[in-house]
Design an enzyme around this catalytic site. Structure first.
Site, PDB file in Angstrom:
ATOM      1  CE  LYS A  85      -6.523   2.690  -1.368  1.00  0.00           C
ATOM      2  NZ  LYS A  85      -5.090   2.301  -1.342  1.00  0.00           N
TER       3      LYS A  85
ATOM      4  CE1 TYR B 225      -5.521   2.438   4.231  1.00  0.00           C
ATOM      5  CE2 TYR B 225      -6.375   4.621   3.761  1.00  0.00           C
ATOM      6  CZ  TYR B 225      -6.101   3.329   3.359  1.00  0.00           C
ATOM      7  OH  TYR B 225      -6.409   2.921   2.079  1.00  0.00           O
TER       8      TYR B 225
ATOM      9  CG  PHE C  65       3.164   5.031   3.471  1.00  0.00           C
ATOM     10  CD1 PHE C  65       1.820   4.718   3.670  1.00  0.00           C
ATOM     11  CD2 PHE C  65       4.106   4.040   3.716  1.00  0.00           C
ATOM     12  CE1 PHE C  65       1.424   3.466   4.112  1.00  0.00           C
ATOM     13  CE2 PHE C  65       3.723   2.776   4.165  1.00  0.00           C
ATOM     14  CZ  PHE C  65       2.374   2.487   4.356  1.00  0.00           C
TER      15      PHE C  65
ATOM     16  CG  ASN D 298      -2.871   1.268  -4.076  1.00  0.00           C
ATOM     17  OD1 ASN D 298      -3.682   2.095  -3.662  1.00  0.00           O
ATOM     18  ND2 ASN D 298      -2.264   0.403  -3.287  1.00  0.00           N
TER      19      ASN D 298
ATOM     20  CG  HIS E  27      -9.008  -0.499   1.532  1.00  0.00           C
ATOM     21  ND1 HIS E  27      -7.920  -0.839   2.291  1.00  0.00           N
ATOM     22  CD2 HIS E  27     -10.097  -0.933   2.228  1.00  0.00           C
ATOM     23  CE1 HIS E  27      -8.337  -1.444   3.405  1.00  0.00           C
ATOM     24  NE2 HIS E  27      -9.655  -1.507   3.381  1.00  0.00           N
TER      25      HIS E  27
ATOM     26  CD  GLU F 268     -10.690  -2.297   6.663  1.00  0.00           C
ATOM     27  OE1 GLU F 268     -11.165  -2.778   5.608  1.00  0.00           O
ATOM     28  OE2 GLU F 268      -9.463  -2.239   6.882  1.00  0.00           O
TER      29      GLU F 268
HETATM   30  P1  RTP Z   1      -5.164  -1.144   1.163  1.00  0.00           P
HETATM   31  O1  RTP Z   1      -5.196  -1.132   2.693  1.00  0.00           O
HETATM   32  O2  RTP Z   1      -5.330   0.210   0.547  1.00  0.00           O
HETATM   33  O3  RTP Z   1      -6.002  -2.211   0.545  1.00  0.00           O
HETATM   34  O4  RTP Z   1      -3.703  -1.545   0.801  1.00  0.00           O
HETATM   35  P2  RTP Z   1      -2.873  -2.760   1.284  1.00  0.00           P
HETATM   36  O5  RTP Z   1      -3.514  -3.462   2.444  1.00  0.00           O
HETATM   37  O6  RTP Z   1      -2.593  -3.540   0.066  1.00  0.00           O
HETATM   38  O7  RTP Z   1      -1.572  -2.021   1.795  1.00  0.00           O
HETATM   39  P3  RTP Z   1      -1.203  -1.349   3.203  1.00  0.00           P
HETATM   40  O8  RTP Z   1       0.182  -1.789   3.547  1.00  0.00           O
HETATM   41  O9  RTP Z   1      -2.292  -1.531   4.213  1.00  0.00           O
HETATM   42  O10 RTP Z   1      -1.120   0.175   2.779  1.00  0.00           O
HETATM   43  C1  RTP Z   1      -2.279   0.947   2.634  1.00  0.00           C
HETATM   44  C2  RTP Z   1      -2.122   1.874   1.492  1.00  0.00           C
HETATM   45  O11 RTP Z   1      -1.066   2.786   1.756  1.00  0.00           O
HETATM   46  C3  RTP Z   1      -0.434   3.165   0.552  1.00  0.00           C
HETATM   47  N1  RTP Z   1       0.985   2.858   0.645  1.00  0.00           N
HETATM   48  N2  RTP Z   1       1.919   3.682   0.253  1.00  0.00           N
HETATM   49  N3  RTP Z   1       4.385   4.915  -0.305  1.00  0.00           N
HETATM   50  C4  RTP Z   1       4.384   3.689   0.201  1.00  0.00           C
HETATM   51  O12 RTP Z   1       5.378   3.046   0.417  1.00  0.00           O
HETATM   52  C5  RTP Z   1       3.089   3.089   0.496  1.00  0.00           C
HETATM   53  N4  RTP Z   1       2.883   1.913   1.034  1.00  0.00           N
HETATM   54  C6  RTP Z   1       1.546   1.761   1.141  1.00  0.00           C
HETATM   55  C7  RTP Z   1      -1.082   2.377  -0.568  1.00  0.00           C
HETATM   56  O13 RTP Z   1      -2.088   3.197  -1.176  1.00  0.00           O
HETATM   57  C8  RTP Z   1      -1.701   1.207   0.161  1.00  0.00           C
HETATM   58  O14 RTP Z   1      -2.787   0.667  -0.545  1.00  0.00           O
END
Ligand code: RTP
Length: 148
Positions: free
Chosen positions: A9, A49, A57, A112, A115, A126
């Site tokens: 990212k 997304y 968010f 973070n 991804h 994707e």
């Molecule tokens: P990613 O898709 O980025 O690998 O992350 P992930 O599956 O671990 O998490 P996901 O639930 O799909 O969320 C995607 C990205 O959204 C941001 N996020 N922000 N502020 C918040 O509560 C929140 N929750 C998620 C994070 O950057 C997350 O990686």
């Protein structure tokens, strides 16, 4: 062989973590099949997304992803989707184990660093979105030293 989509990212790029992150996947034994450095626009980030569009968010997440260039990659190997997620660590860096990318390099969930696809089916989608032209066709000569 299984493939996954990994994206460094904008914060990972700005902080100079590209080499470190690619090195971790390489040293594990996974094969790099696709790699590009690019800026994405709002429509593209919203498509990537789309599953999160109802989350509070979502707008902030899209702003973050379009705020600078990202490194988009396809990595291949046995169980690379699940193992890739383990290398990355839990979504919230507060819960990511030390030794994982987020555990070592991140503090806030909204910054973070990386991804990784969460399932084989989302990886397929994707990879199709980010690499519509396809990926490189090669296989490492080290495979007999990595796989039994
Ligand atoms: P990613 O898709 O980025 O690998 O992350 P992930 O599956 O671990 O998490 P996901 O639930 O799909 O969320 C995607 C990205 O959204 C941001 N996020 N922000 N502020 C918040 O509560 C929140 N929750 C998620 C994070 O950057 C997350 O990686």
């Amino acid at each position: 062989m299984e493939q996954t989509f990994i994206m460094i990212k904008p914060d990972g790029v700005q902080r100079g973590l590209v080499g470190e992150i690619i090195g971790r996947f390489e040293k594990k034994g996974f094969s790099l099949k696709g790699l590009k450095f690019l800026n994405v626009d709002q429509a593209f980030a919203e498509k990537h997304y789309a599953d999160l569009s109802s989350k509070p968010f979502f707008n902030g997440l899209v702003e973050y992803i379009i705020s600078g260039p990202v490194v988009a990659m396809v990595w291949e190997g046995k169980n690379v989707v699940t193992t890739g997620r383990k290398i990355i660590g839990a979504t919230n860096p507060a819960d990511s184990a030390p030794g994982t990318i987020r555990g070592d390099f991140a503090i806030d969930i909204g910054r973070n660093v990386i991804h990784g696809s969460d399932a084989v089916e989302s990886a397929r989608k994707e990879i199709g979105l980010w690499f519509p032209e396809g990926v490189a066709n090669w296989s490492s000569s080290l495979q007999p030293w990595i796989y039994e």
